[in-house]
Motif scaffolding. Structure first.
Motif, short mmCIF file in Angstrom:
data_model
loop_
_atom_site.label_atom_id
_atom_site.label_comp_id
_atom_site.label_asym_id
_atom_site.label_seq_id
_atom_site.Cartn_x
_atom_site.Cartn_y
_atom_site.Cartn_z
N VAL A 191 -1.24 2.04 -6.49
CA VAL A 191 -0.11 2.78 -5.94
C VAL A 191 0.76 3.30 -7.09
N THR A 192 0.77 4.61 -7.23
CA THR A 192 1.60 5.25 -8.25
C THR A 192 2.71 6.09 -7.63
N ASP A 193 2.41 6.69 -6.50
CA ASP A 193 3.40 7.51 -5.81
C ASP A 193 3.50 7.08 -4.35
N SER A 194 4.60 7.39 -3.76
CA SER A 194 4.78 7.13 -2.34
C SER A 194 5.20 8.42 -1.65
N CYS A 195 4.94 8.45 -0.35
CA CYS A 195 5.34 9.60 0.46
C CYS A 195 6.72 9.31 1.05
N LYS A 196 7.65 10.25 0.85
CA LYS A 196 8.99 10.09 1.41
C LYS A 196 9.32 11.28 2.30
N ARG A 197 9.91 10.99 3.44
CA ARG A 197 10.33 12.05 4.36
C ARG A 197 11.70 11.70 4.92
N GLU A 198 12.59 12.71 4.96
CA GLU A 198 13.88 12.54 5.59
C GLU A 198 13.82 13.16 6.97
N LEU A 199 14.25 12.42 7.97
CA LEU A 199 14.16 12.87 9.35
C LEU A 199 15.55 12.83 9.99
N LYS A 200 15.81 13.80 10.85
CA LYS A 200 17.11 13.91 11.50
C LYS A 200 16.93 13.96 13.01
N ILE A 201 17.71 13.15 13.72
CA ILE A 201 17.71 13.18 15.18
C ILE A 201 19.06 13.70 15.64
N ILE A 316 0.11 4.01 0.54
CA ILE A 316 -1.21 3.55 0.97
C ILE A 316 -1.75 2.56 -0.05
N ARG A 317 -2.16 1.40 0.42
CA ARG A 317 -2.67 0.37 -0.49
C ARG A 317 -4.18 0.21 -0.42
N ALA A 318 -4.77 0.41 0.75
CA ALA A 318 -6.22 0.20 0.89
C ALA A 318 -6.72 1.04 2.07
N ILE A 319 -8.02 1.40 1.97
CA ILE A 319 -8.66 2.18 3.03
C ILE A 319 -10.01 1.53 3.35
N LEU A 320 -10.26 1.28 4.61
CA LEU A 320 -11.56 0.79 5.07
C LEU A 320 -12.20 1.94 5.84
N ARG A 321 -13.37 2.40 5.36
CA ARG A 321 -14.01 3.55 5.99
C ARG A 321 -15.47 3.25 6.29
N SER A 322 -16.01 4.00 7.23
CA SER A 322 -17.43 3.87 7.58
C SER A 322 -18.26 4.61 6.55
N ILE A 323 -19.45 4.09 6.27
CA ILE A 323 -20.39 4.79 5.40
C ILE A 323 -21.71 4.92 6.13
#
Length: 324
Positions: A191-201, A316-323
């Motif tokens: 993890v080097t970057d994170s996704c940030k979002r500002e939301l308004k209600i 995101i730390r880990a992904i489990l995917r089908s192969i």
């Protein structure tokens, strides 16, 4: 014997199994393979070789059966090397192999697991002796068997019962494992970057049911935030409920994420909650039924002119995917 053999009839012998094994000459010296015997003939192929002694006289060092089909619709050939496959690991032996045929008609990157059995009939005991093994067949290795299937002197000595009237009978069975198992790949991410979002209600107090944010992306992953202004479940009427919702699952079966949601009031105070969760198709949403008391929204200054602003941060730390 031929009529019995070709009609696949059972042939019973008045010897118990321990007596049979002790009287049966050893087949080969593949130490990892256990010798087995049975009464009934192989299911997929019988190959009768007449005038066996003439093979060496005529310089024939390889015999291939006709193509045959196993129950799983794969095509095969039985290959016999009367003088061994090579001088290093088959000297003084008869070698026997099964090979996948028509590999060009199989899907690119094909592979499958199969249980392979190669047989040799013992006329004297009216039994089929065989060796069995399990193997993964694929494009690089479409053939497998036994380099030392039987000592050649053992086979050619008529008193042992394998060669009668200069004739011997080989056979084969192949059962491909039906691969219905799950294949997965688990990837851990730095993890080097994170996704940030500002939301308004807006018009917060007028909302009766849930409020969904627009979708936003974190790389290949899509998210929404779901807010219940008047709460949900046991927290209904007392707390604001907030959940992070994963949108869509393609090759990814599960996604592990660290996430936090924070609200800042008019005085600069930040109210934050953090969590970690494995999101999946059956568990897309996770969060807090009791994120913050409804009363605190106004009294603590989180609701200004009937709107509130909060920030979502996801890593995101880990992904489990089908192969395949």
């Amino acid at each position: 014997m031929d009529e019995k053999m070709m009609e696949h009839k059972l042939s019973l012998v008045s010897l118990d199994q321990s007596s049979l094994t002790s009287n049966l000459p050893s087949i080969g010296d593949d130490n990892e393979v256990t010798l087995e015997t049975r009464d009934f003939s192989p299911e997929h192929l019988l190959l009768k070789i007449e005038s066996f002694s003439l093979l060496s006289e005529n310089g024939i060092d390889k015999i291939e059966s006709s193509e045959f089909e196993s129950d799983d619709n794969y095509k095969w050939k039985l290959i016999i090397y009367p003088n061994g496959r090579n001088t290093e690991d088959g000297a003084n032996h008869v070698s026997a192999y099964l090979a996948v045929e028509n590999t060009s008609n199989l899907d690119a990157g094909w592979e499958f697991n199969a249980v392979v059995s190669i047989f040799l009939f013992n006329h004297k005991l009216d039994k089929y002796a065989f060796k069995k093994g399990q193997r993964r067949f694929h494009l690089i290795n479409p053939e497998w068997g036994f380099s030392k299937f039987i000592v050649k002197e053992t086979l050619t000595n008529p008193s042992n019962g394998y060669l009668v009237d200069d004739t011997c009978v080989f056979g084969a069975e192949v059962f491909v494992a039906k691969n219905k198992g799950i294949r997965e790949c688990l990837s851990f991410l730095k993890v080097t970057d994170s996704c940030k979002r500002e939301l308004k209600i807006s018009k917060f107090s007028e909302l009766e049911n849930e409020w969904y944010s627009e979708e936003f992306n974190d790389g290949d992953h899509k998210w929404k935030v779901c807010v219940y202004p008047k709460g949900i479940g046991a927290q209904k009427g007392s707390h604001v409920s907030i959940f992070l919702h994963k949108v869509g699952f393609s090759s990814s079966k599960k996604v592990e994420a660290d996430y936090s949601i924070c609200m800042k009031n008019r005085y600069g105070y930040v109210y934050r909650k953090s969590n970690n969760h494995w999101f999946s198709a059956s568990n897309r949403s996770w969060g807090w039924p009791g994120f913050i008391p409804i009363a605190s929204m106004k009294t603590s200054g989180f609701l200004v002119e009937d709107h509130c602003i909060f920030e979502v941060e996801i890593s995101i730390r880990a992904i489990l995917r089908s192969i395949p």
